[in-house]
Design a protein around this motif. Structure first.
Motif, short mmCIF file in Angstrom:
data_model
loop_
_atom_site.label_atom_id
_atom_site.label_comp_id
_atom_site.label_asym_id
_atom_site.label_seq_id
_atom_site.Cartn_x
_atom_site.Cartn_y
_atom_site.Cartn_z
N THR A 223 0.82 -1.22 0.00
CA THR A 223 0.00 0.00 0.00
C THR A 223 0.85 1.27 0.00
O THR A 223 0.36 2.34 -0.35
N LEU A 224 2.12 1.14 0.40
CA LEU A 224 3.01 2.31 0.47
C LEU A 224 3.84 2.49 -0.79
O LEU A 224 4.59 3.47 -0.91
N ALA A 225 3.73 1.55 -1.71
CA ALA A 225 4.50 1.67 -2.96
C ALA A 225 4.03 2.87 -3.77
O ALA A 225 2.84 3.20 -3.79
N LYS A 226 4.98 3.50 -4.44
CA LYS A 226 4.67 4.65 -5.30
C LYS A 226 4.87 4.23 -6.76
O LYS A 226 5.98 3.88 -7.15
N PRO A 227 3.80 4.25 -7.55
CA PRO A 227 3.95 3.91 -8.97
C PRO A 227 4.89 4.88 -9.68
O PRO A 227 4.87 6.08 -9.41
N LYS A 234 8.33 2.09 -6.53
CA LYS A 234 9.43 2.41 -5.62
C LYS A 234 8.88 2.65 -4.23
O LYS A 234 7.67 2.84 -4.04
N TRP A 235 9.78 2.64 -3.25
CA TRP A 235 9.42 2.87 -1.86
C TRP A 235 10.37 3.89 -1.25
O TRP A 235 11.58 3.89 -1.52
N LEU A 236 9.83 4.76 -0.41
CA LEU A 236 10.64 5.66 0.38
C LEU A 236 10.93 5.02 1.73
O LEU A 236 10.23 4.10 2.16
N MET A 237 11.95 5.54 2.43
CA MET A 237 12.30 5.01 3.74
C MET A 237 11.12 5.12 4.70
O MET A 237 10.84 4.20 5.47
N ASP A 238 10.44 6.24 4.67
CA ASP A 238 9.15 6.38 5.34
C ASP A 238 8.39 7.50 4.63
O ASP A 238 8.99 8.28 3.89
N PRO A 239 7.09 7.56 4.80
CA PRO A 239 6.30 8.51 4.01
C PRO A 239 6.70 9.96 4.18
O PRO A 239 6.43 10.79 3.30
N SER A 240 7.35 10.30 5.30
CA SER A 240 7.68 11.70 5.55
C SER A 240 9.11 12.07 5.17
O SER A 240 9.47 13.24 5.21
N PHE A 241 9.92 11.07 4.81
CA PHE A 241 11.32 11.37 4.54
C PHE A 241 11.44 12.13 3.22
O PHE A 241 10.85 11.71 2.21
N LYS A 270 1.30 -11.65 -5.46
CA LYS A 270 1.32 -10.19 -5.47
C LYS A 270 2.61 -9.64 -4.85
O LYS A 270 3.09 -8.57 -5.24
N HIS A 271 3.19 -10.36 -3.91
CA HIS A 271 4.43 -9.92 -3.30
C HIS A 271 5.58 -10.04 -4.29
O HIS A 271 6.44 -9.14 -4.39
N LEU A 272 5.61 -11.13 -5.03
CA LEU A 272 6.66 -11.30 -6.03
C LEU A 272 6.51 -10.27 -7.14
O LEU A 272 7.52 -9.71 -7.61
N GLU A 273 5.30 -10.00 -7.56
CA GLU A 273 5.10 -9.03 -8.63
C GLU A 273 5.57 -7.64 -8.20
O GLU A 273 6.18 -6.90 -8.97
N ALA A 274 5.30 -7.28 -6.96
CA ALA A 274 5.76 -5.99 -6.46
C ALA A 274 7.28 -5.95 -6.41
O ALA A 274 7.90 -4.92 -6.72
N ALA A 275 7.90 -7.06 -5.99
CA ALA A 275 9.37 -7.12 -5.96
C ALA A 275 9.95 -6.93 -7.35
O ALA A 275 10.94 -6.21 -7.53
N LYS A 276 9.34 -7.55 -8.33
CA LYS A 276 9.84 -7.40 -9.71
C LYS A 276 9.63 -5.98 -10.22
O LYS A 276 10.47 -5.44 -10.94
N ASP A 277 8.53 -5.35 -9.84
CA ASP A 277 8.31 -3.95 -10.21
C ASP A 277 9.41 -3.07 -9.62
O ASP A 277 9.91 -2.15 -10.28
N GLY A 278 9.77 -3.33 -8.36
CA GLY A 278 10.86 -2.58 -7.75
C GLY A 278 12.17 -2.81 -8.45
O GLY A 278 12.95 -1.86 -8.66
N ALA A 279 12.42 -4.04 -8.84
CA ALA A 279 13.66 -4.36 -9.55
C ALA A 279 13.71 -3.66 -10.91
O ALA A 279 14.76 -3.14 -11.32
#
Length: 462
Positions: A223-227, A234-241, A270-279
């Protein structure tokens, strides 16, 4: 000197079972004989054992059978013991455990047990507040250390403390954004990714609850991933950083590594798909390294676009773990090609002989020589490519030249943080300090002796 926490630093820059795998006790006898004769045939083993002599000289006895070690001996601010696995006494405890695995010397196991007993005295009860839950900075790391020392010592009180800590960690999980979290942080160091990996390693303590919590942690991270683009997240270290740091310790590479590992060990597609999107996002932002060979990935966005760390935390040595994990569970030539490109990119930067802005006066597992050498040694163990071993030795030889020898001791005076290069000190810890350096040197000596060891495998292991 005034210490900087990991978070402050990035803001500013912005018994049984081991015997069959241990080398014979004659290793130490041979080493002592070589010293007496002035013939140093195993320099990496020598430096590792000299580092242990220095760490031992700093030990603090806290009670009967209990021991701890200062983070930075003699320093006005950090001369006391610290409790993080990253730079504190828990990492020294694991360092002694690896010394025992390598030599079979019982005194090293005794030191590991003494450190674990001190750590056990700090474990909160289930339901008690957990201020620092993370892998490298908190309770998750403490539980892992206790469980590992119990495995080799068989001490029931260590298992009991590990089980209590695991239950406290589970009880501290809070429902958040479609899953669970322990704080606002997503990353490997102190956030949900590192805690999730630890849970996957602690199923003997928590049973099915460990996997269920890891899955819920993964769900919350989705839910915290940013398209970014089609097929990229991608993901930030935390939403406020305010800055994005895409590599392993605080960014997309570490989050994606956890999600891929979760998918491999009982998660969902869904977890693997998100990992591949990050990669795929990381592949998209990689740029050519020096001399046109290989690629590197920026430390952070904006004014960090041209800053390239190279070791575990923000560099190719850490991000490679994602490529390797994906290659193991989702075979695709692209993942192996990404790892190869990243490895060449590290070498093309000219390190260790050239100290670049992202490879400053630091020799440790997190940011410096030891982390790069550990990665290339792991590559060599997979590839058997002599070039990987040769580069490991280049890093290790440079590291040895930077040591400070006094009598029977060896230590490394370094700048922990790139943003405060004037603050140099010798440290004892795992990710920053002599314990982690000694472990790398032991691993390299074992490789050169063609000895296969059952290594300690961290939750975020290669």
């Amino acid at each position: 000197m005034t210490p900087l926490s990991r978070r402050e630093a990035v803001g500013l820059c912005l018994a049984a079972g081991a015997g069959a795998n241990a080398l014979p006790r004659r290793v130490l006898a041979e080493w002592r004989r070589a010293l007496e004769l002035g013939i140093l045939t195993r320099p990496y083993l020598d430096a590792a054992l000299r580092a242990e002599h220095w760490i031992r000289s700093t030990a603090i006895t806290t009670g009967k059978g209990r021991r701890t070690w200062p983070c930075t001996p003699g320093d006005a601010k950090r001369g006391a013991p610290e409790r993080s696995f990253y730079s504190g006494a828990p990492g020294v405890t694991l360092g002694y455990l690896e010394l025992f695995r390598f030599t079979g010397e019982r005194r090293f196991l005794k030191e590991a047990a003494a450190g674990a007993l001190e750590l056990a005295s700090t474990i909160p009860a289930a339901g008690a507040p957990v201020n620092e839950p993370g892998l490298y900075e908190g309770l998750a790391g403490h539980v892992f250390v206790l469980r590992e020392v119990h495995r080799l010592t068989g001490r029931k009180e260590l298992y009991a403390a590990a089980e209590t800590g695991a239950k406290a960690l589970a009880a501290a999980a809070q429902r958040s954004s479609g899953g669970v979290a322990w704080n606002d942080v997503t990353d490997i160091i102190s956030g949900s990714s590192g805690i999730g990996l630890t849970l996957l390693a602690l199923r003997d303590l928590l049973g099915d609850q460990a996997l269920e919590l890891a899955r819920l942690a993964g769900d919350r991270l989705l839910t915290l991933a940013k398209p970014v683009a089609e097929g990229q997240r991608k993901w930030l270290m935390d939403p406020s950083f305010p800055r994005e740091m895409p590599n392993f310790s605080h960014g997309t590479a570490g989050v994606a590594y956890f999600l891929a590992t979760l998918a491999q060990q009982g998660g969902e597609p869904k977890h693997l798909e998100a990992a591949k999107d990050g990669a795929r996002y990381l592949q998209a932002i990689a740029v050519p390294s020096g001399h046109g060979s290989g690629t590197v990935i920026r430390h952070h966005d904006g004014d960090g676009a041209g800053l390239f760390y190279l070791s575990w935390c923000h560099g190719g040595a850490g991000t490679a773990r994602l490529w390797q994990r994906l290659d193991a569970i989702d075979p695709d030539p692209a993942w192996r090609a990404a790892e190869e490109s990243g490895a060449r990119g590290i070498i093309a930067q000219g390190v260790p002989e050239q100290r670049t802005p992202g490879f400053w006066n630091n020799i440790s597992q997190c940011c410096g020589n030891a982390g790069v050498a550990e990665y290339f040694l792991a590559r060599y163990e997979r590839t058997r490519d002599p070039a990987d071993l040769a580069y490991t030795r280049r890093q290790a030889d440079d590291l040895l030249q930077r040591g400070t020898s006094e009598g029977k001791t060896e230590r490394w005076i370094q700048a922990e943080n790139r943003v405060s290069p004037q603050e140099v000190a010798a440290q004892t810890g795992w990710m920053q300090g002599a314990a982690g350096v000694a472990v790398l040197l032991l691993h390299l000596d074992a490789a050169l002796q063609r000895t296969r060891l059952q290594r300690l495998e961290l939750p975020d292991a290669i």
